[in-house]
Design an enzyme around this catalytic site. Structure first.
Site, PDB file in Angstrom:
ATOM      1  N   ASP A 134       0.783  -1.309  -0.068  1.00 26.64           N
ATOM      2  CA  ASP A 134       0.159   0.125   0.127  1.00 26.64           C
ATOM      3  C   ASP A 134       0.716   1.225   0.008  1.00 26.64           C
ATOM      4  O   ASP A 134       1.930   1.209   0.653  1.00 26.64           O
ATOM      5  CB  ASP A 134      -1.003   0.072   1.320  1.00 26.64           C
ATOM      6  N   ARG A 185      -2.154  -0.516  -8.528  1.00 26.98           N
ATOM      7  CA  ARG A 185      -3.473  -0.112  -8.258  1.00 26.98           C
ATOM      8  C   ARG A 185      -3.510   1.330  -8.293  1.00 26.98           C
ATOM      9  O   ARG A 185      -2.766   2.222  -7.642  1.00 26.98           O
ATOM     10  CB  ARG A 185      -3.941  -0.750  -6.929  1.00 26.98           C
ATOM     11  N   GLY A 189      -6.636   8.880  -3.910  1.00 25.97           N
ATOM     12  CA  GLY A 189      -5.875   9.229  -2.807  1.00 25.97           C
ATOM     13  C   GLY A 189      -6.527   9.613  -1.463  1.00 25.97           C
ATOM     14  O   GLY A 189      -7.509  10.441  -1.663  1.00 25.97           O
ATOM     15  N   HIS A 228     -15.358   4.139  -5.972  1.00 31.59           N
ATOM     16  CA  HIS A 228     -16.545   3.870  -5.803  1.00 31.59           C
ATOM     17  C   HIS A 228     -17.486   4.782  -6.809  1.00 31.59           C
ATOM     18  O   HIS A 228     -18.620   4.814  -6.373  1.00 31.59           O
ATOM     19  CB  HIS A 228     -16.977   3.981  -4.235  1.00 31.59           C
ATOM     20  N   ARG A 290     -11.741   6.379   5.744  1.00 27.88           N
ATOM     21  CA  ARG A 290     -12.773   6.052   5.144  1.00 27.88           C
ATOM     22  C   ARG A 290     -14.014   7.010   5.322  1.00 27.88           C
ATOM     23  O   ARG A 290     -14.699   7.425   4.495  1.00 27.88           O
ATOM     24  CB  ARG A 290     -13.435   4.639   5.443  1.00 27.88           C
TER      25      ARG A 290
END
Length: 314
Positions: A134, A185, A189, A228, A290
C-alpha cells in the site's frame, strides 16, 4: 461543491487525529467501525472472503496496522502475514494480500523493513500469491517505490504497489513503473496532503485519475482501478468498449462495506471486481480515512449509531 468536499475531508482528518477523539472513538466506536472491517481475526476475514467468492468477487486481505513505535512490532506483523498467506492457500480463496510499509518498520529501520517485506513476498510466491504494498502519505512515497523496484530486480515480481492520482509526481511515477512492468493499483488518494505536493480540487484529481487509467489501458497493461465513483466506473466501461479493451484486461476494486450490491452487480456483468477486506485490532486510522472520503460515509455511520442507541442490531 468541490470546495465543500475538500473542506470536509481536511476537517475530519484533523479532528480524528486529536488524541482525545481517537481515545473516545476506539473505546466506543468499535461496533460502528464494523461496517468497514471484516472482524479482528484471520478466521473472521476468511469467512467473509468465502462469502464474497460465492458472488464472484475476488478479495485482497489486509491485516490492519501502521506507524509502529518499535521495530520488534514489525516482526509480529510479518508473522501474521505469513499465516494470512497460508490461510488463503488452505481455503483456496481468490485473494491476494495488502500490507503497509510502515507496518513493517519503514519509519524506523529501512533495512529491517525491506527484509520483512521480502520474507512476505517470498512466502507469497511459494503459495503462488501476490502482495500489494500500500501507498501511505508522501514521506514514504519514494521509499515505497524503491522497495518494489528492488524486489523486482531480485526476481520477486509477484509484488506491486499503489499510485495516488492527487499527487503531482504520480504521472511520471506511473510511466517509470510501467516501464519496469510493475503491477499497480490506481486510486485518487485518501491522505491529508498539502497543496505543494497534491491537487486539492476534486475535478483536478479526477482528471489526473482518468489520465493514469488511460495510460495503463492504452498500453495493454493489466489495470486495477480502485473507485466507488459511478462516473469513473461508467467512464472506464465506455472507454474499454470504445477501444476494444476486453473485460479481463482490468479490474475494479472497492472497499469492504461500501457498495456491496454494486460489487456483486459488476461481477454479474462479467467484470473482474476485487474487494479490499481489512481485518485486525488496529482499525482506527483506516476507519477515519474511510469517513473522510465523503460525507455519505459519515452519514452512514451516524445512522448506525442512532440505531445502536435504540438497541437495534448491527
Amino acid at each position: 461543491m468541490g470546495i465543500g468536499a475538500t473542506w470536509y475531508r481536511k476537517t475530519l482528518l484533523t479532528i480524528t487525529g486529536i488524541p482525545l477523539v481517537e481515545k473516545l472513538s476506539t473505546t466506543y466506536g468499535k461496533r460502528l467501525a464494523g461496517k468497514f472491517i471484516a472482524g479482528e481475526t484471520l478466521e473472521e476475514a476468511l469467512k467473509e472472503i468465502e462469502v464474497l467468492g460465492k458472488l464472484g468477487i475476488m478479495a485482497t486481505l489486509d491485516h490492519l496496522g501502521e506507524g509502529i513505535r518499535d521495530i520488534s512490532e514489525a516482526s509480529v506483523y510479518k508473522e501474521q502475514y505469513l499465516k494470512l498467506i497460508e490461510g488463503i492457500a488452505a481455503c483456496k480463496a481468490s485473494s491476494n494480500v495488502s500490507l503497509k510499509p510502515t507496518q513493517m518498520g519503514l519509519a524506523l529501520d529501512q533495512a529491517a523493513c525491506y527484509a520483512n517485506i521480502r520474507d512476505v513476498v517470498k512466502h507469497a510466491r511459494r503459495h503462488r500469491n501476490f502482495v500489494r504494498i500500500d501507498m501511505e502519505n508522501t514521506p514514504y512515497t519514494q521509499a515505497t517505490i524503491d522497495i518494489v523496484k528492488r524486489l523486482h530486480a531480485e526476481g520477486l515480481t509477484n509484488v506491486g504497489t499503489v499510485l495516488q492520482a492527487y499527487l503531482f509526481r504520480t504521472e511520471q511515477d506511473a510511466k517509470d513503473m510501467l516501464q519496469a512492468c510493475i503491477n499497480l493499483r490506481l486510486v485518487k488518494g485518501a491522505y491529508k496532503e498539502s497543496d505543494n505536493v497534491a491537487y486539492q480540487k476534486p475535478d483536478e484529481v479526477i482528471a489526473s485519475f482518468k489520465n493514469l487509467i488511460k495510460l495503463h489501458l492504452d498500453r495493454g497493461v493489466y489495470t486495477a482501478i480502485a473507485s466507488h465513483d459511478d462516473a469513473i466506473i461508467s467512464w472506464v466501461k465506455a472507454y474499454a468498449r470504445t477501444h476494444r479493451i476486453p473485460k479481463h484486461a482490468f479490474e475494479f476494486q472497492m472497499l469492504y462495506g461500501l457498495r456491496m450490491n454494486e460489487q456483486a452487480k459488476l461481477a454479474k456483468e462479467g467484470y473482474r471486481i476485487r474487494c479490499y477486506v481489512p481485518y485486525g485490532a488496529m482499525w482506527y486510522p483506516y476507519f477515519t480515512r474511510r469517513l473522510a472520503e465523503k460525507p455519505a460515509n459519515l452519514m452512514l455511520v451516524l445512522k448506525n449509531m442512532s440505531g445502536l442507541k435504540k438497541g437495534s442490531p448491527k
